[in-house]
Design an enzyme around this catalytic site. Structure first.
Site: not given
Length: 179
Positions: A62, A99
């Site tokens: 994007r 993470e």
């Protein structure tokens, strides 16, 4: 159009996508509205016009949507940053921690020259990991990161903490609020 145009009004909020508890900010209505899309590029151009940008870098996919027309407006080169094994020429990579694991971004080895002034563009600033990796990739190649531009910033995820010292332009901000 002008600064009074409410870009947030053309962002669709989709609850519970891609999973329960997530409020997804859908940019496709903005992209379907030529005036809103043009205003987005105009605002980025206005913010960064005096930054002496030579290259605009964006991670797939994007970010490409906004970076390519902005590169034309700022008379800069466009550098696509992709996942491994997607670019056809020799690449340099940057590996970074997520993470729960690691990821890698790559760009062509000849994309940046020493001293280039690079602008990083993406549709969304969330946790900041991807854009921080782009910054490190540019800096490893000898560039100066002149700024970071985002259509949307999710303030509550504090992605800015990874971008201290950079000129940041976010056109739409969301706090904890829904729609």
């Amino acid at each position: 159009m002008n600064q009074e145009f409410d870009l947030k009004s053309v962002i669709r909020s989709v609850p519970d996508f891609p999973k329960p508890g997530i409020m997804f900010r859908d940019i496709t209505p903005l992209l379907a509205n030529p005036e809103a899309f043009r205003e987005t590029i105009r605002r980025f151009t206005e913010h960064f016009k005096d930054s002496k940008i030579t290259k605009i870098m964006a991670a797939e996919a994007r970010g490409f949507i906004f970076a390519a027309p902005l590169a034309l407006e700022l008379n800069a080169s466009f550098i696509p940053v992709r996942k491994p094994n997607k670019l056809p020429f020799d690449t340099q990579a940057f590996h970074y921690e997520l993470e729960y694991g690691t990821d890698t971004l790559e760009m062509h080895i000849d994309a940046i020259e020493e001293g280039d002034r690079v602008l990083l563009i993406d549709d969304l600033l969330a946790t900041g990991g991807t854009i921080q990796a782009c910054a490190k990739l540019a800096e490893q190649a000898g560039a100066v990161v002149s700024g970071c531009g985002f259509l949307i910033e999710l303030d509550f995820l504090n992605g800015r903490r990874h971008l201290e010292g950079y000129d940041i332009c976010s056109l739409i901000n969301y706090g904890d609020e829904n729609p």
